[in-house]
Write an enzyme that holds these catalytic residues in place. Structure first.
Site, PDB file in Angstrom:
ATOM      1  N   HIS A 114      -7.877  -2.887  -0.963  1.00 17.11           N
ATOM      2  CA  HIS A 114      -6.925  -4.017  -0.907  1.00 17.11           C
ATOM      3  C   HIS A 114      -7.529  -5.271  -0.262  1.00 17.11           C
ATOM      4  O   HIS A 114      -6.917  -6.331  -0.316  1.00 17.11           O
ATOM      5  CB  HIS A 114      -5.662  -3.640  -0.139  1.00 17.11           C
ATOM      6  CG  HIS A 114      -4.842  -2.568  -0.801  1.00 17.11           C
ATOM      7  ND1 HIS A 114      -4.418  -2.661  -2.116  1.00 17.11           N
ATOM      8  CD2 HIS A 114      -4.374  -1.371  -0.341  1.00 17.11           C
ATOM      9  CE1 HIS A 114      -3.727  -1.565  -2.424  1.00 17.11           C
ATOM     10  NE2 HIS A 114      -3.696  -0.771  -1.378  1.00 17.11           N
ATOM     11  N   ASP A 150      -6.640   5.594  -6.832  1.00 21.47           N
ATOM     12  CA  ASP A 150      -5.636   5.467  -5.770  1.00 21.47           C
ATOM     13  C   ASP A 150      -4.318   5.033  -6.421  1.00 21.47           C
ATOM     14  O   ASP A 150      -4.319   4.298  -7.412  1.00 21.47           O
ATOM     15  CB  ASP A 150      -6.108   4.412  -4.763  1.00 21.47           C
ATOM     16  CG  ASP A 150      -5.220   4.324  -3.530  1.00 21.47           C
ATOM     17  OD1 ASP A 150      -5.616   4.850  -2.477  1.00 21.47           O
ATOM     18  OD2 ASP A 150      -4.127   3.712  -3.618  1.00 21.47           O
ATOM     19  N   HIS A 152      -2.210   2.982  -5.555  1.00 21.10           N
ATOM     20  CA  HIS A 152      -1.930   1.542  -5.418  1.00 21.10           C
ATOM     21  C   HIS A 152      -2.986   0.722  -6.178  1.00 21.10           C
ATOM     22  O   HIS A 152      -4.155   1.122  -6.229  1.00 21.10           O
ATOM     23  CB  HIS A 152      -1.948   1.146  -3.935  1.00 21.10           C
ATOM     24  CG  HIS A 152      -0.948   1.920  -3.120  1.00 21.10           C
ATOM     25  ND1 HIS A 152      -1.314   2.976  -2.306  1.00 21.10           N
ATOM     26  CD2 HIS A 152       0.393   1.810  -3.028  1.00 21.10           C
ATOM     27  CE1 HIS A 152      -0.218   3.476  -1.731  1.00 21.10           C
ATOM     28  NE2 HIS A 152       0.824   2.786  -2.156  1.00 21.10           N
ATOM     29  N   ASP A 230      -3.139   9.405  -3.031  1.00 20.65           N
ATOM     30  CA  ASP A 230      -1.729   9.137  -2.762  1.00 20.65           C
ATOM     31  C   ASP A 230      -0.853   9.148  -4.017  1.00 20.65           C
ATOM     32  O   ASP A 230       0.345   8.873  -3.933  1.00 20.65           O
ATOM     33  CB  ASP A 230      -1.554   7.830  -1.961  1.00 20.65           C
ATOM     34  CG  ASP A 230      -2.514   6.731  -2.389  1.00 20.65           C
ATOM     35  OD1 ASP A 230      -3.157   6.877  -3.451  1.00 20.65           O
ATOM     36  OD2 ASP A 230      -2.613   5.724  -1.667  1.00 20.65           O
TER      37      ASP A 230
HETATM   38 ZN   LIG Z   1      -3.174   3.804  -1.877  1.00 19.75          ZN
END
Ligand SMILES: [Zn+2]
Length: 287
Positions: A114, A150, A152, A230
């Site tokens: 991120h 991931d 996200h 996740d």
């Molecule tokens: Zn994540």
């Protein structure tokens, strides 16, 4: 299988924060305790400024040395630049080991995908995988792909690799979800595969597979994997459905590319993280 890790990455913590030292320390314990997968262990070196500066601004590196917190998810710690630099150094070592033909996983924190060129966010301070990808391109690799499973969207990796010649980015993630980006492809080299919340495992696997097929068409010489765990059914930060055997399948599918691969730990916040990492590594190992 070689694992790069370092106890120092467990020396910062914020009470109650899901991105906690036990993620790495419990995974390390479990990998040490098991006997099915032979593992050799290595420590990282800190990533030097000149390599970080390919991906990040000088202002960003300066900001990492100073309070206040970066956002509500991403606290400032007095030692965070050193910790992030070490996690990034592990990514560089993993990339080099992959080019030398080794099966390799970086088990470090903080995660990185991120962090944008100029902003620390989402528990991430430096973009480990983008720094490693740009270093690969600067030192003889002509084409590098990043595969990010991931749950996200890897907005930071996308920000840094967008339209970079020789690089391509493939992210499979829940949408809508944090950080709110990744609904569509960006530029000429960033390919996003949004998946609705509660997508059944077989459907989720199909999307992961479709992204791998597209990655193959890019014909990379080297693949970096943002390995976040996740999308697991029991993860507290998202609403997906994958199980340990899906991570084994992912490892096997990535191995089947027949390319040099390095994987870095990104997210994964459930208590089962050690099982999920082991399942993935067994797939990567081909056992
Ligand atoms: Zn994540």
């Amino acid at each position: 299988m070689k694992i790069i890790t370092d106890e120092s990455c467990t020396t910062y913590a914020y009470p109650g924060h899901p991105e906690r030292p036990a993620r790495v320390s419990l995974t390390t314990e479990q990998l040490l305790a098991q006997t099915e997968l032979p593992i050799s262990w290595e420590g990282p070196e800190p990533a030097p400024d000149e390599i970080l500066l390919r991906a990040h601004t000088a202002e960003h590196l300066e900001r990492l040395t100073q309070p206040p917190d970066f956002d509500a998810d991403t606290p400032f710690f007095p030692n965070i630049f050193e910790r992030a630099r070490m996690s990034c150094g592990a990514a560089l070592a993993a990339m080099r080991a992959a080019r030398a033909g080794e099966a390799i996983f970086s088990l470090m924190r903080p995660p990185g995908h991120h962090a944008t060129r100029n902003v620390a966010m989402g528990f991430c301070y430096l973009s480990n995988i983008a720094v490693a990808a740009l270093e690969a391109l600067a030192t003889g690799t002509a084409r590098v792909a990043v595969y990010d499973f991931d749950v996200h969207h890897g907005n930071g990796t996308e920000d840094i690799l967008l339209n970079k010649p020789g690089a391509a980015f493939f992210s499979i993630h829940q949408f809508p979800c944090y950080p709110g980006t990744g609904a569509r492809n960006e530029g000429n080299n960033c390919f996003n595969f949004p998946v609705p919340p509660q997508t059944p495992r077989p459907e989720y696997r199909k999307v992961l597979q479709r992204a791998l097929e597209q990655l193959k068409k890019f014909q990379p010489e080297l693949v970096g994997v943002s390995a976040g765990f996740d999308a697991y059914s029991g993860d507290p930060l998202a609403q997906e459905t994958l199980e340990a055997e899906d991570y084994y399948w992912l490892g096997k599918s990535i191995r089947a590319l027949g390319l040099p691969v390095f994987s870095l730990l990104e997210g994964g916040y459930s208590n089962e993280l050690p099982d999920l990492v082991l399942a993935y590594l067994q797939g990567i190992d081909g056992k």
